[in-house]
Design a protein around this motif. Structure first.
Motif, PDB file in Angstrom:
ATOM      1  N   ASP A  25       0.829  -1.208   0.000  1.00 32.85           N
ATOM      2  CA  ASP A  25       0.000   0.000   0.000  1.00 32.85           C
ATOM      3  C   ASP A  25       0.865   1.260   0.000  1.00 32.85           C
ATOM      4  OD1 ASP A  25      -2.213  -1.649   0.004  1.00 32.85           O
ATOM      5  OD2 ASP A  25      -2.606  -1.398   2.157  1.00 32.85           O
ATOM      6  N   HIS A  26       1.971   1.223   0.738  1.00 37.07           N
ATOM      7  CA  HIS A  26       2.888   2.360   0.782  1.00 37.07           C
ATOM      8  C   HIS A  26       3.557   2.555  -0.577  1.00 37.07           C
ATOM      9  CE1 HIS A  26       6.055   4.558   3.488  1.00 37.07           C
ATOM     10  NE2 HIS A  26       5.667   5.312   2.477  1.00 37.07           N
ATOM     11  N   VAL A  27       3.983   1.468  -1.207  1.00 31.37           N
ATOM     12  CA  VAL A  27       4.572   1.550  -2.547  1.00 31.37           C
ATOM     13  C   VAL A  27       3.587   2.219  -3.509  1.00 31.37           C
ATOM     14  CG1 VAL A  27       5.310   0.181  -4.555  1.00 31.37           C
ATOM     15  CG2 VAL A  27       6.176  -0.385  -2.281  1.00 31.37           C
ATOM     16  N   SER A  39      11.247   4.051 -10.230  1.00 28.32           N
ATOM     17  CA  SER A  39      11.280   2.617 -10.504  1.00 28.32           C
ATOM     18  C   SER A  39      11.665   2.339 -11.951  1.00 28.32           C
ATOM     19  CB  SER A  39       9.923   1.993 -10.196  1.00 28.32           C
ATOM     20  OG  SER A  39       9.939   0.619 -10.447  1.00 28.32           O
ATOM     21  N   ARG A  40      11.192   3.159 -12.847  1.00 25.46           N
ATOM     22  CA  ARG A  40      11.527   2.980 -14.269  1.00 25.46           C
ATOM     23  C   ARG A  40      12.993   3.267 -14.562  1.00 25.46           C
ATOM     24  NH1 ARG A  40       6.153   5.666 -17.000  1.00 25.46           N
ATOM     25  NH2 ARG A  40       4.803   3.886 -16.618  1.00 25.46           N
ATOM     26  N   THR A  88      15.864  -1.840  -6.397  1.00 25.82           N
ATOM     27  CA  THR A  88      16.402  -0.615  -5.811  1.00 25.82           C
ATOM     28  C   THR A  88      17.670  -0.893  -5.029  1.00 25.82           C
ATOM     29  OG1 THR A  88      14.171   0.310  -5.668  1.00 25.82           O
ATOM     30  CG2 THR A  88      15.870   1.335  -4.313  1.00 25.82           C
ATOM     31  N   VAL A  89      17.631  -1.925  -4.192  1.00 26.81           N
ATOM     32  CA  VAL A  89      18.811  -2.285  -3.404  1.00 26.81           C
ATOM     33  C   VAL A  89      19.946  -2.704  -4.334  1.00 26.81           C
ATOM     34  CG1 VAL A  89      19.725  -3.962  -1.746  1.00 26.81           C
ATOM     35  CG2 VAL A  89      17.530  -2.831  -1.315  1.00 26.81           C
ATOM     36  N   ARG A  90      19.635  -3.484  -5.355  1.00 31.50           N
ATOM     37  CA  ARG A  90      20.664  -3.953  -6.287  1.00 31.50           C
ATOM     38  C   ARG A  90      21.342  -2.799  -7.017  1.00 31.50           C
ATOM     39  NH1 ARG A  90      24.596  -4.975  -8.120  1.00 31.50           N
ATOM     40  NH2 ARG A  90      25.086  -6.248  -9.912  1.00 31.50           N
ATOM     41  N   LEU A 103      12.100   4.986  -2.920  1.00 33.53           N
ATOM     42  CA  LEU A 103      11.786   3.587  -3.232  1.00 33.53           C
ATOM     43  C   LEU A 103      12.031   2.637  -2.066  1.00 33.53           C
ATOM     44  CD1 LEU A 103      13.155   3.389  -6.887  1.00 33.53           C
ATOM     45  CD2 LEU A 103      10.759   3.477  -6.159  1.00 33.53           C
ATOM     46  N   THR A 104      12.883   3.002  -1.135  1.00 40.50           N
ATOM     47  CA  THR A 104      13.148   2.118   0.005  1.00 40.50           C
ATOM     48  C   THR A 104      12.302   2.453   1.232  1.00 40.50           C
ATOM     49  OG1 THR A 104      15.043   3.471   0.703  1.00 40.50           O
ATOM     50  CG2 THR A 104      15.504   1.518  -0.693  1.00 40.50           C
TER      51      THR A 104
END
Length: 122
Positions: A25-27, A39-40, A88-90, A103-104
Motif C-alpha cells: 500500500d505504501h509503494v 522505478s523505471r 532498488t537495493v541492487r 523507493l526504500t
C-alpha cells in the motif's frame, strides 16, 4: 546476486502478511510522488532481472495461500513490491539519493534494513 540484495529479499519475503500489505500500500501511495519514474530508472540486465525474479518467486510461492488468505491478491502484490525493493537495493549506487530514499521508504518504515546510499558516505 550480491549479498545485500539477497539479504533484503530474505528479510522482506519473511514479513508477516499484514506487514507485506502495508508495504504494498505504501509503494502504491508513492507512485504519484515520483515512485513510478524512480522505478523505471532502474535498469537491470536480463540475467540480473531473472535472478531477482527467481529468488523472489521461490521465496513467496510457498506463502501464496497464506498471503491471499490475508487479502485477496496479496501474493501478487507482494511480488511486485518486493521486486521494486530488490531492484532498488541492487542498483542503489546508480540512483539519485532522493529516488533511493523514496523507493526504500516503504520497507524501512516497517523495519527492513537497506544499504546506505553512496551519497551518505561522502
Amino acid at each position: 546476486m550480491d549479498a545485500a540484495t539477497a539479504r533484503f529479499i530474505e528479510d522482506v519475503t519473511t514479513l508477516a502478511p499484514e506487514t507485506l500489505a502495508t508495504v504494498f500500500d505504501h509503494v502504491l501511495s508513492l507512485r504519484r510522488q515520483g515512485g513510478r519514474e524512480a522505478s523505471r530508472a532502474l535498469k537491470l540486465s536480463a540475467s540480473e532481472q531473472a535472478a531477482l525474479d527467481h529468488a523472489i518467486r521461490s521465496a513467496l510461492l510457498p506463502r501464496a495461500a497464506e498471503l491471499d488468505a490475508h487479502r485477496s491478491g496479496l501474493h501478487s502484490d507482494s511480488l511486485s513490491a518486493v521486486m521494486i525493493g530488490a531492484r532498488t537495493v541492487r542498483k542503489h549506487a546508480s540512483l539519485p539519493q532522493e529516488q533511493y530514499a523514496l523507493l526504500t521508504c516503504p520497507f524501512t518504515a516497517v523495519g527492513v534494513a537497506v544499504p546506505g546510499h553512496p551519497a551518505n558516505d561522502q
